[in-house]
Design a protein around this motif. Structure first.
Motif, mmCIF file in Angstrom:
data_model
loop_
_atom_site.group_PDB
_atom_site.id
_atom_site.type_symbol
_atom_site.label_atom_id
_atom_site.label_comp_id
_atom_site.label_asym_id
_atom_site.label_seq_id
_atom_site.Cartn_x
_atom_site.Cartn_y
_atom_site.Cartn_z
ATOM 1 N N ARG A 1 -1.537 2.929 5.705
ATOM 2 C CA ARG A 1 -2.052 3.263 4.375
ATOM 3 C C ARG A 1 -1.494 4.579 3.835
ATOM 4 N NH1 ARG A 1 -4.508 -1.182 2.610
ATOM 5 N NH2 ARG A 1 -6.014 -0.014 1.357
ATOM 6 N N ASP B 1 -10.663 0.326 3.110
ATOM 7 C CA ASP B 1 -9.626 1.312 3.367
ATOM 8 C C ASP B 1 -9.767 1.873 4.785
ATOM 9 O OD1 ASP B 1 -7.556 3.008 3.126
ATOM 10 O OD2 ASP B 1 -8.335 4.145 1.422
ATOM 11 N N CYS C 1 0.837 -1.192 0.000
ATOM 12 C CA CYS C 1 0.000 0.000 0.000
ATOM 13 C C CYS C 1 0.870 1.239 0.000
ATOM 14 C CB CYS C 1 -0.891 -0.011 1.236
ATOM 15 S SG CYS C 1 -1.886 1.474 1.384
#
Length: 783
Positions: A728, A668, A43
């Motif tokens: 992330r 997410d 990611c």
């Protein structure tokens, strides 16, 4: 800037990462040679922009034969990411460049104006069948020999509203327009009729606009070249303003977009490619397979097949209704087709009445055999089942030894009853003719069961017994119209064919494309991925290059900590049942407690839902865990979405789920939504399932290591997907914890080797008693 750097005009940001530069240039060079680039990128690597940039530059390069980019993803959130990156690309193109024309593909349910507003008698349950019927009726009314024109149907629907609006009569209601996507349509919310037959005015407008023998794109009433990305809402808005069908507009625009964003169905589902997207699947397409770790299981489902007992029953009824008019010719009958019509249709076909009669006898006997086998299974496995129908579980009834490829018992039964291969194979042609006769006789273009049943019966005979595993699948349902003590009241039984090794199907489809990128955050080991997806075959047999790139997490290392806890293996033999108070369970309960005390939200991934329930209860009972503990259970999508919203909102919480659920990948958890993830055990699926045994056996024969390829590698990817929810972005902080000695040691059954080298270095082994100290040290260092 050199021609080799031309992609920088397309790249949507000022400064690409080094990994993106390498990935873009590798993908372009490989695709020019007709090859594929396999990218594992953590990611934050920017894989989406990487793939789009490479593909769009090739499409716009006059020296290549690429005409479009087709993006395939299995996750809606990733589809949204591609849309966002396309908008970024268009927003930052040089001023003298035209925007990249792009289109998002969705199903009819998402774009049908009536379904979106639950109007016209259309809803999510019936949208596909109703749409097909309305289209067929609209074509029948307006086609050759029809009673009116498409223009007249449109005018009638429009004038219904105009008349109301213009009447001005006191006491008469004002015109009511169907509205959707923020736009009023020119038609009423009710489905209009002509000669007592309902029709779709949106589709009628499309038929009116399509030039005879012309390109359907000429029916598009808006200029799409400068619009950039046309997402589903914009497509609906643009279409209904002109009173035309959004789904038909999607099909018309399909071949004229530079980028098409869809899902795996659009490339790998035989029905979808045959009826909708087939024109995209050629060597002028640069394909992007996102979330490619899901390619193998998703395509396996798409190329497997089944026919349900209910479908067989409906087919039996349809066959009977065609035979009866001739059988009772000259006698009083209440059948829906007359003898002359049936004879006439049969004369115009290559199907004889005797074939229909033989197919009917076959289907009837097949249902009786199915009934016999299901009843015998329930008597054997669930004694007293007739008084316990509501509590019967989903089940499988294998039709051969899953570890020994050989003819299945249904095929052997049919052969013993004298039903030769011709009966199986001709069932599809028979079904098609029967459907045509009934639609003609009943003046109704309904979707019939006989063709679908016949197609599966033909495939049952044609497919081999090594790559395909046949079984009876019992799926929970409830039908009050069936007798009280019939299994059909509780189940729909399906004759199912599982494609155990989909590598041929994947490889054959990939070979149709000119080249492309297959990417995910979790593809390692890449050699295994390339074998099970047929890429190795393309490289060996067709000489098409396959190039690998692996990019690790490029965010600040000080923002994360990673632990592989050397705990006893979380297997049934070690842990016992969820209610057992074993030493192993205590070790895992302590590890869960330690991670749960981390600041912020915590995600717990367990091997299955039963163990997730145990973990949630253990955390709730632990006085050291002060956060609310949420439990994800196998449930409908809307329930899962509500749970996710609850987790993200308000105070910090712990969310416990199965690693085989939907909350550990494709979601997410950016920003402060997640600060820690812990994975307990290796989520290998139930190895006792007949289907799993058949897949393992088929992989043994195809690749030499069925357990590793079919079970262990996918399980390791599931664990890695869960861990990937934590970090992330460059500012995010969190911990990632794997609990099980198979992640910590290089033993014979270790899964550590399936992690890329960069991750193996980060996940240093720790003993269970040192986990809390490591967590405490990390979080104190972040204060």
């Amino acid at each position: 800037m050199t021609s080799a750097d031309s992609w920088r005009d397309i790249f949507g940001h000022d400064d690409p990462y080094d990994e993106q530069v390498d990935g873009i240039e590798t993908a372009m060079e490989t695709a020019r040679d007709g090859g594929f680039t396999v990218v594992e990128g953590a990611c934050g690597t920017g894989k989406t922009m990487l793939a789009l940039t490479a593909g769009i530059d090739l499409v716009r390069d006059p020296d290549t034969d690429y005409e479009r980019v087709v993006v395939l993803t299995s996750v809606k959130q990733q589809l949204r990411q591609f849309e966002a990156d396309l908008r970024t690309v268009n927003a930052n193109l040089p001023d003298d460049w035209t925007p990249v024309t792009a289109l998002t593909l969705v199903g009819k349910a998402d774009v049908c104006p009536y379904n979106r507003e639950n109007a016209g008698g259309i809803d999510d349950e019936n949208v596909y069948s109703r749409c097909e019927t309305l289209r067929e009726d609209t074509r029948a009314i307006t086609g050759e020999g029809g009673s009116t024109t498409a223009q007249n149907l449109v005018s009638r629907a429009r004038s219904q509203q105009t008349g109301l609006a213009d009447s001005g009569s006191q006491g008469r209601a004002a015109a009511s327009y169907l509205e959707t996507a923020g736009e009023p349509t020119p038609y009423p919310p009710e489905m209009p009729e002509y000669d007592n037959l309902e029709y779709c005015p949106f589709y009628a407008q499309f038929l009116e606009d399509v030039p005879e023998d012309g390109d359907p794109v000429e029916a598009v009433p808006f200029d799409f070249d400068g619009l950039g990305l046309i997402d589903p809402d914009e497509l609906v808005s643009l279409s209904v303003q002109h009173g035309t069908c959004p789904h038909s507009m999607m099909g018309a625009l399909l071949g004229h977009a530079e980028v098409v964003v869809g899902n795996y169905y659009h490339a790998f589902d035989p029905v979808t490619t045959a009826t909708f997207t087939g024109a995209l699947l050629d060597d002028s397409t640069f394909v992007v397979c996102d979330e490619a770790h899901m390619l193998e299981p998703r395509v396996r489902d798409l190329v497997s097949d089944a026919v349900g007992d209910k479908t067989l029953g409906d087919a039996e009824s349809e066959l009977t209704r065609v035979i009866q008019p001739i059988k009772f010719d000259g006698k009083e009958s209440h059948t829906t087709a007359d003898a002359d019509l049936v004879r006439g249709e049969l004369e115009d076909s290559d199907v004889s009445l005797s074939e229909i009669e033989e197919t009917l006898e076959f289907v009837r006997d097949l249902r009786e055999e199915l009934d016999r086998r299901v009843t015998a299974h329930l008597e054997r496995e669930h004694r007293g089942w007739k008084s316990n129908l509501p509590d019967l579980p989903d089940d499988e009834i294998p039709l051969r030894d899953p570890t020994e490829p050989q003819p299945d018992e249904i095929s052997e039964w049919a052969e013993g009853r004298g039903y030769h291969g011709g009966v199986w194979v001709r069932a599809e042609a028979v079904g098609s003719v029967v459907a045509r006769i009934l639609n003609e006789a009943e003046d109704d273009e309904k979707e019939r069961a006989a063709p679908a049943a016949g197609r599966v019966l033909g495939e049952w005979y044609r497919n081999d017994h090594e790559h395909y595993f046949r079984e009876i699948v019992l799926e929970r349902t409830w039908n009050d119209t069936e007798p009280r003590q019939s299994w059909r009241r509780a189940y729909n039984a399906r004759l199912a064919m599982q494609n155990c090794v989909p590598s041929d199907a994947i490889g054959e489809q990939l070979s149709e494309f000119g080249g492309g990128v297959l990417m995910s955050a979790t593809l390692e080991p890449l050699d295994v991925f390339e074998e099970v997806t047929g890429l190795n075959h393309l490289e060996r047999e067709e000489g098409r290059p396959v190039v690998e790139r692996t990019f690790g997490l490029n965010f600040p290392e000080e923002n994360r900590e990673s632990f592989a806890v050397d705990a006893p293996k979380f297997t049934y033999d070690n842990r016992g049942a969820p209610g057992d108070e074993t030493t192993t369970r205590q070790v895992y309960a302590d590890a869960l407690r330690d991670v749960a005390q981390s600041p912020g939200n915590v995600l717990v991934g367990m091997p299955n839902y039963a163990e997730a329930e145990w973990a949630a209860e253990s955390l709730r009972e632990n006085p050291s865990v002060e956060k609310p503990v949420l439990l994800d259970e196998s449930s409908a999508d809307d329930v899962t979405e509500d749970l996710k919203d609850e987790f993200f909102g308000g105070e910090s919480k712990v969310l416990v789920t199965s690693l085989r659920g939907t909350l550990t990948e494709g979601v997410d958890y950016e920003g402060d939504k997640l600060h820690a993830a812990v994975v307990c055990g290796v989520p290998i699926i139930n190895t006792a399932s007949p289907r799993t045994k058949a897949v393992r056996t088929a992989y043994d024969r195809a690749f030499g290591n069925g357990f590793e390829y079919a079970l262990t590698v996918p399980a390791a990817r599931k664990a890695r997907q869960a861990l990937g929810r934590v970090i992330r972005g460059p500012e995010e902080v969190g911990v990632r914890v794997l609990v099980d000695s198979r992640y910590a040691r290089n033993s014979w059954d270790s899964v550590r080797k399936y992690f890329p080298e960069t991750e193996r270095e980060e996940f240093q082994p720790v003993s269970p008693d040192m986990l809390s100290l490591g967590l405490e040290r990390f979080w104190k260092g972040r204060e």
